[in-house]
Write an enzyme that holds these catalytic residues in place. Structure first.
Site, PDB file in Angstrom:
ATOM      1  N   SER A  87      17.714  -0.252  18.844  1.00  0.00           N
ATOM      2  CA  SER A  87      18.417   0.542  17.840  1.00  0.00           C
ATOM      3  C   SER A  87      19.413  -0.358  17.107  1.00  0.00           C
ATOM      4  O   SER A  87      19.013  -1.331  16.472  1.00  0.00           O
ATOM      5  CB  SER A  87      19.084   1.743  18.502  1.00  0.00           C
ATOM      6  OG  SER A  87      19.421   2.713  17.541  1.00  0.00           O
ATOM      7  N   ASP A 131      10.740   9.217  14.931  1.00  0.00           N
ATOM      8  CA  ASP A 131      12.148   8.863  15.099  1.00  0.00           C
ATOM      9  C   ASP A 131      12.959   9.230  13.856  1.00  0.00           C
ATOM     10  O   ASP A 131      12.712   8.681  12.776  1.00  0.00           O
ATOM     11  CB  ASP A 131      12.243   7.352  15.361  1.00  0.00           C
ATOM     12  CG  ASP A 131      13.643   6.905  15.751  1.00  0.00           C
ATOM     13  OD1 ASP A 131      14.587   7.697  15.611  1.00  0.00           O
ATOM     14  OD2 ASP A 131      13.765   5.752  16.210  1.00  0.00           O
ATOM     15  N   HIS A 158      12.692   8.196  18.952  1.00  0.00           N
ATOM     16  CA  HIS A 158      13.635   7.115  19.187  1.00  0.00           C
ATOM     17  C   HIS A 158      13.646   6.632  20.629  1.00  0.00           C
ATOM     18  O   HIS A 158      13.848   5.447  20.887  1.00  0.00           O
ATOM     19  CB  HIS A 158      15.046   7.589  18.798  1.00  0.00           C
ATOM     20  CG  HIS A 158      16.042   6.496  18.637  1.00  0.00           C
ATOM     21  ND1 HIS A 158      15.959   5.558  17.627  1.00  0.00           N
ATOM     22  CD2 HIS A 158      17.152   6.166  19.350  1.00  0.00           C
ATOM     23  CE1 HIS A 158      16.977   4.717  17.723  1.00  0.00           C
ATOM     24  NE2 HIS A 158      17.712   5.056  18.768  1.00  0.00           N
TER      25      HIS A 158
END
Length: 705
Positions: free
Chosen positions: A556, A642, A677
């Site tokens: 991320s 995501d 995600h």
């Protein structure tokens, strides 16, 4: 010899012929008298919100490209299929197959969850303390059968213990649907409530729930009150946040008297409350938001306690206010510069707070009646603590968890009055674990500006510390999130093979206090990246490893870090694992329709309206700084659903890297076409992705066993 060369050439041509390619269509964004040139911007569809909810709506050309990338990745890793399978079984063997949580007491029941043999998802249950009978309140394993992805974010039982409300995301998009059931009859009481965050709070009369709904941009902006048994179209709007940069969440006070509505961005927060005992429906503002002032709220039957950074208390202090004058705050726990207040639990007679001092965490217990306090301290060099807030208010006992890189997680109940603790559970490692087989150290690297950066190191006893060791270096460094020095059975599969594992506690987190976070954001962001490089160099200097023997990993915002080091220091790293990487930062922060853009301006800067911020971000944006050069071996992962780091970011980045890289190193994209995600949702399914990542590490390190 010539025939041999011809065969090698044929293999090389065949491999390159199978390298995925996608069309380039020039697109230019002009801003602040600068240009952003993007040949792959078209990969982001105009109806991208529909794609996240339903991947079948993906552009056919992009779908074909992603399928080719996934196939290319499989082909390039085909030679380690057996190792991946071995790793998966090994990772799985470290997880207790039939397992359960430590149940939490609420009234006459203990609530917990358990896993049956070979189950991917938990079964939530409760035990009656009067007759010890057990009943299932939510069988996730059963409900997941018709879904490839299944995630329950929260589960909440009514105060009378008759009903349960829970939420489910079935594609990884983080759009949760709430369901409400009668526990004994196992019947739905209300139609499905769609597009929520998953937050659930029950009214005291058990006839209503409060929840937060997501808007068309996936932002939590509205709080609703839902009558059990009714259609959600009739739900009452309790509060609406008008500022698109502020996100809403809700929770129940410890006393259960108040519903708290928190609205905040990354540096400012504000609370409203509803008195549930009086059946109020109009929220009362607790204290008006002030830019860069954060506060969090809890209720005692006699007062409110507030953890806040007001009056320049950067590491937070605790204030007190009374119900009749809740906007007037007085100091309760004074500010101490060296102590960062991380969390606190407010009980009827006790205040329990978790603090970090010089990188080490402690638990402090204060008697609210006589103001005496004592501390629980710990001896290991690196460890992780967390508080469990539980259900009950009138109790002398609280629960906490402890682990370290060598010590499995242990759950304790601590009696504040007697100062005695009871071990409730120690994490079992079925394949076996002896903490004495491992060595954990904490060292410090010197940064470019002479700051000292903590590094947690774990390795197998007997490993000779020299420049021949391979090392995996993990980093994050954003949003004030500290990477814990905790126990992980997964990383032992690398450590047991002689790989040194290290965590770089770089600026952007709060490992050394709130200023550690401030010095790794906005116009200080490059400190995050340079700190990581300094940590890698320190590990080489101290002979834990050497250049080109380090594999870097981050996800991320940590993937942004991976993108920077790939561009700027490819000479230092053998390989990079970038998980759902936030690499297209300029284009993302200029697109205010994306879910997180507006609320994240305090983290990255207002690049749309401030040229200085734009030029700074552009100077480090991984996508905008890809260049003609050699790159390390790279494995990049993403999730098609995501909503945080969208599928086109890593897709565009990999396409641009393929266009510019001048080496023959691996560049692999793994796009999970059924998740978001966090990757796969099942407790064993997600291990397949870890096995793939670790297989990649072993392949490039040439550890083929």
């Amino acid at each position: 010899i010539s025939i041999y060369k011809i065969k090698i050439l044929a293999i090389y041509i065949s491999m390159n012929a199978s390298v995925p390619k996608i069309n380039k269509i020039l697109s230019t964004v002009k801003i602040h008298n600068e240009e952003l040139i993007d040949n792959y911007s078209w990969i982001k569809q105009k109806d991208w919100k529909e794609v996240i909810l339903n991947p079948n709506k993906l552009n056919a050309q992009v779908k074909k490209y992603l399928d080719e990338e996934n196939l290319f990745k499989e082909n390039q890793l085909k030679d380690i299929n057996d190792i991946e399978k071995k790793l998966f079984e090994e990772l799985k063997s470290k997880i207790k197959n039939e397992d359960n949580s430590v149940p939490k007491k609420d009234g006459n029941y203990f609530y917990g969850y358990k896993y049956n043999k070979n189950s991917e998802y938990p079964i939530y249950y409760r035990k009656n303390t009067t007759n010890n009978s057990e009943e299932i309140i939510l069988d996730c394993e059963k409900k997941s059968k018709t879904h490839t992805y299944f995630n329950v974010a929260s589960i909440s039982h009514s105060h009378d213990h008759r009903h349960v409300a829970y939420n489910i995301d079935t594609n990884g998009s983080e759009y949760f649907s709430i369901f409400i059931e009668d526990i004994q009859k196992q019947e739905l009481l209300s139609p499905e409530i769609k597009n929520t965050t998953g937050d659930i709070v029950w009214s005291l009369d058990n006839n209503y729930i409060f929840y937060v709904r997501l808007d068309q941009n996936h932002r939590p902006t509205k709080v609703f009150k839902h009558k059990i048994g009714s259609n959600s179209e009739k739900d009452l709007l309790i509060y609406e946040e008008k500022d698109p940069s502020f996100f809403c969440s809700i929770n129940l006070s410890k006393t259960k008297n108040y519903l708290f509505i928190r609205t905040a961005d990354h540096e400012t927060s504000e609370y409203l409350f509803i008195n549930l005992k009086l059946n109020e429906i109009t929220p009362t503002l607790f204290k008006k938001r002030v830019k860069k002032i954060e506060y969090d709220l809890e209720h005692h039957e006699k007062f409110f306690l507030i953890s806040t950074n007001i009056d320049n208390a950067k590491n937070f202090k605790i204030m007190i206010s009374h119900e009749e004058s809740y906007q007037k705050w007085e100091e309760f726990i004074p500010y101490e510069k060296v102590n960062l207040i991380l969390d606190f639990i407010l009980l009827k007679d006790w205040l329990v707070r978790l603090e970090r001092t010089e990188g080490s965490e402690n638990i402090i217990i204060l008697n609210l009646n006589n103001k005496n306090q004592h501390k629980i301290s710990f001896d290991e060099e690196a460890y992780n603590l967390s508080l469990d807030h539980g259900y009950e208010y009138e109790t002398d006992t609280f629960r906490y968890s402890y682990s370290s890189p060598t010590t499995p997680k242990s759950v304790f109940d601590y009696d504040c009055k007697s100062k005695k603790q009871e071990l409730k559970k120690t994490q079992e490692v079925p394949s076996g674990h002896n903490k004495d087989d491992y060595i954990c150290k904490k060292i410090f690297a010197t940064a470019h500006d002479n700051e000292k950066i903590p590094i947690t190191i774990l390795y197998k006893k007997g490993v000779k510390l020299n420049s021949n060791n391979y090392l995996l270096l993990y980093g994050y460094g954003s949003y004030g999130i500290s990477i814990p020095s905790n126990f992980s059975t997964n990383r032992l599969s690398l450590v047991d093979r002689g790989i040194v594992y290290a965590i770089a506690h770089i600026r952007g987190g709060k490992e050394k206090g709130y200023e550690w976070y401030e010095n790794g954001k906005l116009l200080n962001k490059k400190n995050t990246f340079l700190d990581f490089i300094s940590c890698a160099e320190k590990l080489c200097e101290d002979k834990y490893t050497s250049p080109k023997k380090i594999v870097a990993q981050g996800g991320s915002a940590g993937g942004l870090l991976m993108g920077y080091i790939a561009n700027e220091r490819p000479d230092l790293f053998l390989g990079i694992i970038a998980q759902v990487p936030f690499v297209d930062i300029c284009n993302t922060m200029l697109d205010e329709d994306l879910p997180l853009t507006v609320t994240e301006i305090p983290e990255w800067g207002d690049i749309k309206n401030d040229k200085k911020s734009f030029l700074y971000v552009k100077s480090y944006s991984p996508y905008d700084n890809v260049k003609k050069q050699n790159y390390p071996h790279m494995l990049v992962t993403g999730g098609i659903s995501d909503p945080r780091v969208t599928y086109w970011e890593m897709t565009k980045w990999v396409a641009k890297l393929r266009e510019n890289k001048t080496d023959n190193n691996l560049l692999l994209l793994h796009m999970n076409m059924t998740a978001g995600h966090s990757g796969a949702s099942g407790r064993f399914d997600y291990l397949k992705e870890i096995a793939m990542e670790y297989g990649f590490v072993l392949k490039i390190c040439k550890i083929l066993s």
